[in-house]
Enzyme design. Structure first.
Site, mmCIF file in Angstrom:
data_model
loop_
_atom_site.group_PDB
_atom_site.id
_atom_site.type_symbol
_atom_site.label_atom_id
_atom_site.label_comp_id
_atom_site.label_asym_id
_atom_site.label_seq_id
_atom_site.Cartn_x
_atom_site.Cartn_y
_atom_site.Cartn_z
ATOM 1 N N GLU A 164 44.055 36.194 35.521
ATOM 2 C CA GLU A 164 43.739 35.725 34.175
ATOM 3 C C GLU A 164 44.608 36.390 33.113
ATOM 4 O O GLU A 164 45.001 35.738 32.132
ATOM 5 C CB GLU A 164 42.259 35.968 33.868
ATOM 6 C CG GLU A 164 41.297 35.041 34.584
ATOM 7 C CD GLU A 164 41.077 35.430 36.041
ATOM 8 O OE1 GLU A 164 40.540 34.607 36.811
ATOM 9 O OE2 GLU A 164 41.448 36.573 36.415
ATOM 10 N N HIS A 178 29.927 34.116 37.080
ATOM 11 C CA HIS A 178 30.383 32.756 36.835
ATOM 12 C C HIS A 178 29.641 32.076 35.681
ATOM 13 O O HIS A 178 30.198 31.199 35.032
ATOM 14 C CB HIS A 178 30.239 31.904 38.094
ATOM 15 C CG HIS A 178 31.204 32.236 39.175
ATOM 16 N ND1 HIS A 178 31.249 33.475 39.767
ATOM 17 C CD2 HIS A 178 32.168 31.494 39.770
ATOM 18 C CE1 HIS A 178 32.190 33.488 40.697
ATOM 19 N NE2 HIS A 178 32.768 32.295 40.709
#
Length: 325
Positions: A60, A129
């Site tokens: 990321e 998540h």
């Protein structure tokens, strides 16, 4: 018009902007040939090629760092963080670089990038998540934070976000991806960022919500109607900046408010809105502004999330508490 799910509306918006502007690029983990973990980018690489829709390593920090650099060179990157709980890996690029770009450069450079990411509970995902981290993003000046609650808004808001000259965090609640369809124009259109939508008119109490909680608020409003209580439901659509004017106008009419978020009660969007209402409309209030939120704990494992997440019954309870104050 076509009947679309929210995921189809998002794909349609990405297709629209890739076709309209050759400077738009879409990239992230598995967004190319696989079309993303939720298939939001399905078919886009095949049509627009690997130079404009491409896969990245599982990193990321690299994905968003790349987007920041691209955004200063005339490109309009649309990177995807596969699940928003992993944004911490990229926080320096988001808050330390993109959000400060225009100020730091004295207006010479902008960061026209749109970070897309799924989030939200109710679908039994693994740890990290489902976390709702929009409050963390909204706290950073320089970022716009958009959270659609339906397919029509998702398309118009995403197109407008991509066209915006400043960085946008575009969060997509996983539970809404395929939960229902509605009519969405096949042609392009935009919805202004920073403008809320009154989803339901009412006279007795104001519900302020966003994302999946808009649907919980509407369900609560329907239930309260059977008891003679008319709730007005406001969908924020953008949580940074917040459309305070629309909220205050509603509160001045109803004299009561409940602010709803899926995130934990600690800090967050709801706390900020409650403060704004108290500061701007306290003389119109007939009861304290109340909140419906998740508890102040770490997001639970999936077996317990239905107990942990707020729902329409919690909203009904708070509304009656306000009415009976």
């Amino acid at each position: 018009m076509a009947q679309m799910t929210m995921i189809q509306a998002i794909t349609n918006a990405l297709h629209t902007e890739l076709k309209n502007d050759e400077n738009v690029l879409v990239f992230g983990e598995d967004v190319g040939q696989n079309g993303g973990v939720f298939r939001a980018t399905e078919g886009l690489q095949e049509e627009f090629g690997e130079e404009r829709v491409f896969d990245t390593p599982l990193a990321e920090s690299g994905i968003i760092g790349l987007a920041v650099g691209m955004s200063t060179q005339g490109l309009r990157p649309v990177p995807e963080i596969q699940f928003f709980g992993f944004v911490f890996e990229a926080m320096d690029a988001v808050s330390g670089q993109a959000a400060r770009m225009r100020y730091r450069s004295g207006g010479r450079w902008h960061a026209p990038m749109t970070i897309r990411s799924p989030f939200g509970g109710g679908v039994h995902t693994p740890e990290l998540h489902a976390d709702s981290l929009e409050g963390l993003m909204a706290q950073q000046p320089g970022l716009k934070v958009v959270i659609p609650s339906n397919p029509y808004d998702a398309k118009g808001l995403l197109i407008q976000s991509i066209r915006d000259n400043d960085p946008v965090i575009f969060l997509e609640h996983m539970k809404l991806y395929r939960s229902f369809r509605e009519e969405v124009p096949e042609e392009e259109y935009t919805i202004d960022l920073g403008k809320a939508n009154v989803k339901r008119e009412g006279s007795d109490i104001t519900f302020v919500a966003y994302g999946a909680m808009v649907h919980a608020a509407l369900k609560a409003a329907d239930e309260l109607k059977e008891e003679g209580i008319e709730a007005e439901v406001i969908d924020l659509r953008t949580v940074a900046p917040v459309d305070i004017d629309t909220i205050i106008e509603s509160v001045e009419k109803t004299n009561r408010a409940v602010v709803i978020q899926e995130a934990q009660k600690q800090a967050g969007i709801a706390a900020s809105i409650v403060s704004e209402i108290q500061e701007r409309a306290i003389l119109h209030l007939e009861a304290p502004v109340l909140r419906v939120t998740a508890p102040d704990t770490v997001y639970p494992f999936s077996e317990a999330e239905e107990v942990w997440l707020p729902n329409h019954k919690d909203i009904v309870e708070k509304a009656k508490q306000s009415i009976n104050f």
